[in-house]
Design a protein around this motif. Structure first.
Motif, mmCIF file in Angstrom:
data_model
loop_
_atom_site.group_PDB
_atom_site.id
_atom_site.type_symbol
_atom_site.label_atom_id
_atom_site.label_comp_id
_atom_site.label_asym_id
_atom_site.label_seq_id
_atom_site.Cartn_x
_atom_site.Cartn_y
_atom_site.Cartn_z
ATOM 1 N N ALA A 1 60.400 77.476 72.521
ATOM 2 C CA ALA A 1 61.245 77.778 71.318
ATOM 3 C C ALA A 1 60.857 79.089 70.860
ATOM 4 O O ALA A 1 61.675 79.796 70.118
ATOM 5 N N CYS A 2 59.745 79.344 70.960
ATOM 6 C CA CYS A 2 58.998 80.532 70.258
ATOM 7 C C CYS A 2 59.289 81.913 71.275
ATOM 8 O O CYS A 2 58.530 82.787 70.847
ATOM 9 N N THR A 3 59.751 81.729 72.125
ATOM 10 C CA THR A 3 59.724 83.053 73.207
ATOM 11 C C THR A 3 60.245 84.116 72.586
ATOM 12 O O THR A 3 61.311 84.129 72.055
ATOM 13 N N VAL A 4 59.524 85.262 73.040
ATOM 14 C CA VAL A 4 60.030 86.634 72.642
ATOM 15 C C VAL A 4 59.525 87.559 73.680
ATOM 16 O O VAL A 4 59.004 86.941 74.780
ATOM 17 N N LYS B 1 51.950 96.861 70.323
ATOM 18 C CA LYS B 1 52.971 96.572 71.270
ATOM 19 C C LYS B 1 54.578 96.617 70.445
ATOM 20 O O LYS B 1 54.490 96.448 69.355
ATOM 21 N N SER B 2 55.466 96.403 71.465
ATOM 22 C CA SER B 2 56.880 96.419 71.143
ATOM 23 C C SER B 2 57.210 94.813 71.299
ATOM 24 O O SER B 2 57.107 94.288 72.323
ATOM 25 N N VAL B 3 57.777 94.233 70.241
ATOM 26 C CA VAL B 3 58.248 93.004 70.257
ATOM 27 C C VAL B 3 59.788 92.739 69.893
ATOM 28 O O VAL B 3 60.193 93.499 69.106
ATOM 29 N N THR B 4 60.336 92.049 71.039
ATOM 30 C CA THR B 4 61.759 91.871 70.745
ATOM 31 C C THR B 4 62.139 90.519 70.546
ATOM 32 O O THR B 4 61.803 89.669 71.336
ATOM 33 N N THR B 5 62.854 90.154 69.449
ATOM 34 C CA THR B 5 63.368 88.649 69.311
ATOM 35 C C THR B 5 64.753 88.883 69.620
ATOM 36 O O THR B 5 65.421 89.690 69.791
ATOM 37 N N VAL C 1 57.057 86.086 76.468
ATOM 38 C CA VAL C 1 55.737 85.696 75.770
ATOM 39 C C VAL C 1 55.979 84.657 74.924
ATOM 40 O O VAL C 1 56.909 84.685 73.969
ATOM 41 N N LYS C 2 55.374 83.290 74.923
ATOM 42 C CA LYS C 2 55.438 82.283 73.995
ATOM 43 C C LYS C 2 54.552 82.786 72.625
ATOM 44 O O LYS C 2 53.325 82.602 73.005
ATOM 45 N N SER C 3 55.333 83.146 71.654
ATOM 46 C CA SER C 3 54.513 83.730 70.516
ATOM 47 C C SER C 3 53.590 82.731 69.784
ATOM 48 O O SER C 3 52.970 83.034 68.929
ATOM 49 N N CYS C 4 53.738 81.205 70.270
ATOM 50 C CA CYS C 4 52.660 80.569 69.463
ATOM 51 C C CYS C 4 51.367 80.392 70.229
ATOM 52 O O CYS C 4 50.516 79.760 69.699
#
Length: 199
Positions: free
Chosen positions: A85-88, A108-112, A95-98
């Motif tokens: 559920a936390c995937t970004v 880094k560059s994070v996309t939600t 990546v699972k952000s938990c």
């Protein structure tokens, strides 16, 4: 505690309470000094926007996104990396952000899910999940969509088997997955048609 310490009638308890209070205050000061002195300078690019802040080394990326940056698309589910559920997407990888500290994502560059489309301009995957009933409660959907986007980058025209395998790290308790597969297939077809038309 202050009344007991100040009242002579409680003289037998005065030393004990004073000592406990002193220890408690010392521990409190020590804890505050530790956390403040160990905060890290974090720089992220989230959905195209640069973010810069101080955070404790133990701060998880999911909490940075939701509580610090108010990006609430990624959801907190199992907190054990199982549900997705936390995937970004971080620098082009799902990546699972938990499972990642904010400090690990620094630079880094994070996309939600918010970064791929919005109400006025839905991404083909968002539109397909809507049209093909790829969601029910919707709790898993942001993670599903952001993972599916990466899957379609890797395999533009995936088979059902490839979709099921590629999405196996994201769990849904509502849909039975069939409509999720249909949604991804529909989005893939639309994206491929648009690409061909552009060429």
């Amino acid at each position: 505690l202050q009344k007991i310490i100040a009242d002579p009638s409680h003289s037998k308890n005065t030393w004990l309470v004073s000592s406990c209070a002193a220890q408690s205050n010392a521990l409190g000061r020590g804890h505050r000094e530790y956390t403040m002195s160990n905060k890290m300078h974090i720089k992220l690019n989230v959905n195209g926007k640069d973010e810069e802040f101080l955070a404790e080394p133990r701060e998880l990326l999911i909490y940075t996104l939701r509580e610090r940056l108010n990006i609430t698309g990624p959801h907190i589910g199992c907190e054990t990396s199982h549900c997705g559920a936390c995937t970004v997407t971080i620098d082009g990888k799902s990546v699972k952000s938990c499972t990642m500290f904010a400090a690990q994502a620094s630079g880094k560059s994070v996309t939600t899910v918010e970064g791929i489309g919005g109400p006025d301009a839905l991404h083909p995957l968002q539109e397909a999940f809507k049209e093909h009933h790829g969601l029910q409660c919707g709790y898993c959907t942001p993670g599903m969509i952001i993972r599916a986007q990466k899957l379609l980058e890797e395999i533009p025209n995936p088979s059902e088997e490839e979709i099921r395998f590629g999405m196996s790290g994201n769990i849904c308790r509502c849909t039975g997955y069939q409509n999720i597969v249909k949604s991804i297939q529909a989005a893939a077809a639309e994206m491929n048609a648009a690409k061909e038309a552009a060429e």
